[in-house]
Structures are given as C-alpha cells and as structure tokens.
Design an enzyme around this catalytic site. Sequence first.
Site, PDB file in Angstrom:
ATOM      1  NE  ARG A 217       8.069   5.261  17.814  1.00 24.54           N
ATOM      2  CZ  ARG A 217       8.424   4.489  18.894  1.00 24.54           C
ATOM      3  NH1 ARG A 217       9.620   4.433  19.307  1.00 24.54           N
ATOM      4  NH2 ARG A 217       7.188   3.878  19.440  1.00 24.54           N
TER       5      ARG A 217
ATOM      6  CE  LYS B 267       7.673  14.710  -3.856  1.00 25.38           C
ATOM      7  NZ  LYS B 267       6.913  14.967  -5.241  1.00 25.38           N
TER       8      LYS B 267
ATOM      9  CD  GLU C  32      11.921  12.894 -14.558  1.00 24.90           C
ATOM     10  OE1 GLU C  32      11.933  14.353 -14.150  1.00 24.90           O
ATOM     11  OE2 GLU C  32      11.227  12.153 -14.454  1.00 24.90           O
TER      12      GLU C  32
ATOM     13  CE  LYS D  39      14.109  15.860  -6.508  1.00 26.60           C
ATOM     14  NZ  LYS D  39      13.247  14.700  -6.671  1.00 26.60           N
TER      15      LYS D  39
ATOM     16  CD  GLU E  86       4.816  18.291  -4.738  1.00 24.72           C
ATOM     17  OE1 GLU E  86       5.914  17.385  -4.879  1.00 24.72           O
ATOM     18  OE2 GLU E  86       3.889  17.972  -5.502  1.00 24.72           O
TER      19      GLU E  86
ATOM     20  NE  ARG F  92       9.864  17.443  -3.835  1.00 23.40           N
ATOM     21  CZ  ARG F  92      10.718  16.788  -2.860  1.00 23.40           C
ATOM     22  NH1 ARG F  92      11.193  17.054  -1.805  1.00 23.40           N
ATOM     23  NH2 ARG F  92      11.079  15.514  -3.373  1.00 23.40           N
TER      24      ARG F  92
ATOM     25  CG  ASN G  75       5.377  16.945  -9.893  1.00 25.03           C
ATOM     26  OD1 ASN G  75       5.963  16.032  -9.621  1.00 25.03           O
ATOM     27  ND2 ASN G  75       4.527  17.506  -8.762  1.00 25.03           N
TER      28      ASN G  75
ATOM     29  CG  HIS H 288       6.404  13.984 -13.750  1.00 26.97           C
ATOM     30  ND1 HIS H 288       7.235  14.942 -14.416  1.00 26.97           N
ATOM     31  CD2 HIS H 288       6.905  13.248 -12.864  1.00 26.97           C
ATOM     32  CE1 HIS H 288       8.402  14.609 -14.111  1.00 26.97           C
ATOM     33  NE2 HIS H 288       8.405  13.551 -13.163  1.00 26.97           N
TER      34      HIS H 288
ATOM     35  CG  HIS I 147       2.232  10.650 -12.553  1.00 31.67           C
ATOM     36  ND1 HIS I 147       2.238  11.490 -11.624  1.00 31.67           N
ATOM     37  CD2 HIS I 147       3.615   9.983 -12.506  1.00 31.67           C
ATOM     38  CE1 HIS I 147       3.415  11.393 -11.155  1.00 31.67           C
ATOM     39  NE2 HIS I 147       4.230  10.477 -11.739  1.00 31.67           N
TER      40      HIS I 147
ATOM     41  CG  HIS J 195       8.675   8.117 -14.379  1.00 32.43           C
ATOM     42  ND1 HIS J 195       7.447   8.400 -13.959  1.00 32.43           N
ATOM     43  CD2 HIS J 195       9.690   9.106 -14.148  1.00 32.43           C
ATOM     44  CE1 HIS J 195       7.789   9.626 -13.445  1.00 32.43           C
ATOM     45  NE2 HIS J 195       8.899  10.078 -13.304  1.00 32.43           N
TER      46      HIS J 195
HETATM   47  P1  NAD Z   1      14.142   0.935 -11.607  1.00 23.77           P
HETATM   48  O1  NAD Z   1      14.604   1.213 -10.429  1.00 23.77           O
HETATM   49  O2  NAD Z   1      13.175  -0.011 -11.890  1.00 23.77           O
HETATM   50  O3  NAD Z   1      15.733   0.502 -12.733  1.00 23.77           O
HETATM   51  C1  NAD Z   1      15.445   0.414 -14.183  1.00 23.77           C
HETATM   52  C2  NAD Z   1      16.024  -0.898 -14.379  1.00 23.77           C
HETATM   53  O4  NAD Z   1      17.240  -0.790 -14.548  1.00 23.77           O
HETATM   54  C3  NAD Z   1      15.803  -2.139 -13.457  1.00 23.77           C
HETATM   55  O5  NAD Z   1      15.612  -3.151 -14.153  1.00 23.77           O
HETATM   56  C4  NAD Z   1      17.133  -1.928 -12.727  1.00 23.77           C
HETATM   57  O6  NAD Z   1      17.416  -3.322 -12.124  1.00 23.77           O
HETATM   58  C5  NAD Z   1      18.220  -1.747 -13.670  1.00 23.77           C
HETATM   59  N1  NAD Z   1      19.400  -1.008 -13.322  1.00 23.77           N
HETATM   60  C6  NAD Z   1      19.476  -0.127 -12.431  1.00 23.77           C
HETATM   61  N2  NAD Z   1      20.665   0.126 -12.465  1.00 23.77           N
HETATM   62  C7  NAD Z   1      21.545  -0.493 -13.329  1.00 23.77           C
HETATM   63  C8  NAD Z   1      22.883  -0.233 -13.746  1.00 23.77           C
HETATM   64  N3  NAD Z   1      23.567   0.477 -13.486  1.00 23.77           N
HETATM   65  N4  NAD Z   1      23.104  -1.349 -14.908  1.00 23.77           N
HETATM   66  C9  NAD Z   1      22.367  -2.039 -15.497  1.00 23.77           C
HETATM   67  N5  NAD Z   1      20.859  -2.132 -15.027  1.00 23.77           N
HETATM   68  C10 NAD Z   1      20.408  -1.298 -14.064  1.00 23.77           C
HETATM   69  O7  NAD Z   1      13.769   2.523 -12.582  1.00 23.77           O
HETATM   70  P2  NAD Z   1      14.002   3.841 -12.192  1.00 23.77           P
HETATM   71  O8  NAD Z   1      13.755   4.706 -13.408  1.00 23.77           O
HETATM   72  O9  NAD Z   1      15.660   4.161 -12.019  1.00 23.77           O
HETATM   73  O10 NAD Z   1      13.334   4.444 -10.921  1.00 23.77           O
HETATM   74  C11 NAD Z   1      11.857   4.495 -11.228  1.00 23.77           C
HETATM   75  C12 NAD Z   1      11.306   4.683  -9.846  1.00 23.77           C
HETATM   76  O11 NAD Z   1      11.776   5.697  -9.397  1.00 23.77           O
HETATM   77  C13 NAD Z   1       9.741   4.610  -9.760  1.00 23.77           C
HETATM   78  O12 NAD Z   1       9.276   3.606  -8.652  1.00 23.77           O
HETATM   79  C14 NAD Z   1       9.396   5.947  -9.443  1.00 23.77           C
HETATM   80  O13 NAD Z   1       7.997   6.018  -8.710  1.00 23.77           O
HETATM   81  C15 NAD Z   1      10.557   6.433  -8.570  1.00 23.77           C
HETATM   82  N6  NAD Z   1      10.708   7.812  -8.765  1.00 23.77           N
HETATM   83  C16 NAD Z   1      10.762   8.466  -7.550  1.00 23.77           C
HETATM   84  C17 NAD Z   1      10.908   9.788  -7.442  1.00 23.77           C
HETATM   85  C18 NAD Z   1      11.410  10.380  -6.078  1.00 23.77           C
HETATM   86  O14 NAD Z   1      11.400  11.624  -5.959  1.00 23.77           O
HETATM   87  N7  NAD Z   1      11.366   9.500  -4.931  1.00 23.77           N
HETATM   88  C19 NAD Z   1      11.322  10.534  -8.286  1.00 23.77           C
HETATM   89  C20 NAD Z   1      11.204   9.928  -9.710  1.00 23.77           C
HETATM   90  C21 NAD Z   1      10.836   8.318  -9.915  1.00 23.77           C
HETATM   91  N1  GLY Z   2      10.133  13.821  -8.346  1.00 25.27           N
HETATM   92  C1  GLY Z   2       9.584  15.147  -7.798  1.00 25.27           C
HETATM   93  C2  GLY Z   2      10.059  15.411  -6.640  1.00 25.27           C
HETATM   94  O1  GLY Z   2      10.766  15.024  -6.180  1.00 25.27           O
HETATM   95  O2  GLY Z   2       9.384  16.074  -5.988  1.00 25.27           O
END
Ligand code: NAD
Ligand code: GLY
Length: 394
Positions: free
Chosen positions: A132, A154, A196, A238, A248, A252, A256, A259, A263, A276
């Site tokens: 939990r 998130k 971003e 942020k 949100e 918030r 987006n 986005h 998306h 992305h």
């Molecule tokens: P990712 O986590 O897939 O990383 C991209 C690639 O880079 C992967 O292959 C990873 O292994 C590699 N990598 C990571 N760090 C590295 C480093 N220092 N050196 C070499 N390689 C490295 O992609 P991302 O763009 O970081 O994240 C995308 C994800 O984030 C999606 O799932 C998306 O939905 C999520 N997201 C969440 C939020 C939120 O608010 N929670 C906001 C935006 C995106």
């Molecule tokens: N990436 C959008 C949010 O965190 O609200």
Amino acid sequence: MEVVNVGLGERSYSIYIDRGLLLECGNKLPSLFSPPYKGGVSGGVGRKAVIITNPLIRGLYGNLLENSLKEEGFKVHFIEIPDGEGYKTLETAVKIYDRLIAIKMERESPLIALGGGVIGDITGFVAATYLRGVPYIQAPTTLLAQVDSSIGGKTAVNHPKGKNLIGAFYQPKAVFIDIETLNTLPKEEILCGAAEIIKYGIIRDGDFFEFLENNIERLINLNEDVLIYSIKRSCEIKADVVSKDEKESGLRAILNFGHTIGHALESLTGYKKYRHGEAVAIGMVYAARLSLKLGLCSSEDYKRVVNLITIAGLPTEIPPHPPLRPPLPLLQKEGIKGRSKGGRGGFVDAIINSLYLDKKVKEEKIRFVLMKGIGSVELRSDISNELIRKVLTH
Ligand code: NAD
Ligand code: GLY
C-alpha cells in the site's frame, strides 16, 4: 548543486541537480525520511535499498549508485527489467512485486528508479502499490526523465488498449539529477528532452524561450552551464504547476501542450515511428498553427516556435505517407464516419479519430492546449473537427 523544491505540503520533496550526483545518493538518503533514518554510518546500516533499472543502465551506472549506498551501510538489491516501453506493463510490475516479496522488502526501505521514464514510471507505480505504498527515489538518466517524467508523481504502466492507462499519483521522496549520465545518452534521446524543455518556454516563460533560441545548440551539445540552467528552469516550471494542481483538475493540463496530436501520432504509428519527444515536437507545431488560425498568437510567434524546433533538429510535420498501425477501435464521430482511406488524408482522419480516445477527452470534447503568444497558454475544448483537419492538411 542546484535544488528545486516541489511544494506539496507533507509530500514536498527536492530535486537535486549536479554533475556526479549518483555518488551522493547514499549519504543524502537517510535525511529524506521523516523521522530521518538513524543508526550505523548515517542511518543506512541494516536497511535495504532496491535499485530498479535495466541491463544497459545497470552496466553504465549501477556500480556507482550501488557503491554510494553501500558506503552508508545500505544492503543493496538490484531488480532488472528488460529495456523498452513494451515492458512497462502490469506483467513486469508483478515480476517486480515477486522479487520484493522474495527479498522481504519492508515498508520503510526505498526503491530507487535508475533510468529513463519507463523505469521511473513503473518503479513509481510499484512503489505506490506494494504494501500500500513504499518510498521511492527518482534517479533519472535521460534528459526527458530529468525535466519531465521524474517530477510530479504521475506513475503508470501501459494496458494493451493504451499507454499509461493503469496508474496512480504518487510522489517520490527526492529526485537526483546527475547530468553526467547524459554523456552516454544517444543524441536522438537528448533531442526528445529538448522538445519538452522548449515546451516549458512556450507554456510559461517567454524569456526562457528566448534563452533557448540563443542557446539550443549548446544545450544539445551538453554545455554544462546551459544544460544545468535549462534543466533547473524546466524543473521549476513543472514544480510550480504540479504544486498548484497535483492531480490535473485544471492547470496541470497545460503541461500537455503538443501532446494531444503528439499522442495520436505515437499511437497510430504503433509507438515505433516516433519517440515521445519527436511526436510532441510535431504536436507543438500543429498546436501553434491551430493557435495562429484562431488568432490567439501572431504569425511571428508561430514562426519562432517552428524555427526553434527546426534548429533543434526535431521534426515539424507529419510525413506525406505515414505508416498506420493495425486498425484502432475507432470512434465513429460525425463527419469522420467512413472517411478513413490510405495516404495522408486517411492518416488525418485517423488522427482525428484517435484524439477522441485520449485520456484527456472530457464529455466527448477534445481538450487542446493553445498558445497565447510565447510564454502563456490556454485550454480549449471548442475546436471543430473541420479546423483540426484544416490545420493538419493546411
Ligand atoms: P526510456 O526510459 O525508454 O529511455 C530511452 C532509452 O535510453 C532506453 O533504451 C534506455 O535504456 C536508454 N537510456 C536511459 N538512460 C541512458 C543513459 N544515461 N545512457 C544511455 N542510454 C540510456 O525513455 P524516456 O524518454 O526516458 O521515457 C519515456 C517514458 O516516460 C514513456 O513511458 C512515457 O510514457 C513516460 N513519461 C512519463 C511522464 C510522467 O509524468 N510520468 C512524462 C513524460 C513521459
Ligand atoms: N507530463 C505531464 C505531466 O506530468 O502532467
């Protein structure tokens, strides 16, 4: 070291930004808890810490983080999940729960997300649900995760019917941004983070946007001063938005910007064609064009947005013959029914259909974030399909 606070009452936390910060994680950890950890060395002795990561990132940075925790007496465990968005699922989360149960991870010990947004999102989700709720730390290693996904709580996993459909709002105890990790990040991933960062200028800070116009190449080439300032300013924006509207209910949603169409593009191309940040870059151009058509921004502002995204090396247009993924459960909206066809026209129809499947649709109205000049945006739910079509086909 730069520090940005996310003000959320008793769930407040700090974002630390510096080079070499992974080495500091261990000695910072005990003081993050309330009451702070006590006992041997600085409180770590006898306590477990679990690093969740993937094989690639473990190979690059696992030892650094592990040693920093061990020096403070933490008993360190690693849980590795395969690399890639395709593994951000409930099945993977269950495998993580299994391991946590096997090592008898208790409620006071932290999980540490070492990786990009995929690792951060699934670790946060597991932390929100295991026992939990257990504490977790974000140690983001992609630029996108450092300026966006690691902040704001998130957390989510994907469902076969859509991205991030299963999740929770659950804040970390701290975010450790070690800019050194960006040295191994592929250029395309740096660009996704840059998209971003540009977004933050557009939605909230015209001066920052201008700074980026003058420094985008330095940012992409990881100039230390430009990088730290850009990460810090993005985190501040942020943090400010999240602290005013954590879940949100209104404000918030401005995060987006770009986005909505972004998306749709990602989803229609099966998450294979665009990263992305690339999809968001294209989405920002169309959101800016929509704003221009509605008279919300000047053509000069529109051109500045397109120009900055272009010189950053990000895409600005949907291609003439985009590949469609297998048919989506399309909503048959008025004016769209029966119009799906091949080529760009069909793709535009599919984008409009896909917009109605977004989590952010309320009462069947698509919510757009539109720019009122540079540095300010507004939310609109009154945009007609005709106008969207016009802007997408111009
Ligand atoms: P990712 O986590 O897939 O990383 C991209 C690639 O880079 C992967 O292959 C990873 O292994 C590699 N990598 C990571 N760090 C590295 C480093 N220092 N050196 C070499 N390689 C490295 O992609 P991302 O763009 O970081 O994240 C995308 C994800 O984030 C999606 O799932 C998306 O939905 C999520 N997201 C969440 C939020 C939120 O608010 N929670 C906001 C935006 C995106
Ligand atoms: N990436 C959008 C949010 O965190 O609200």
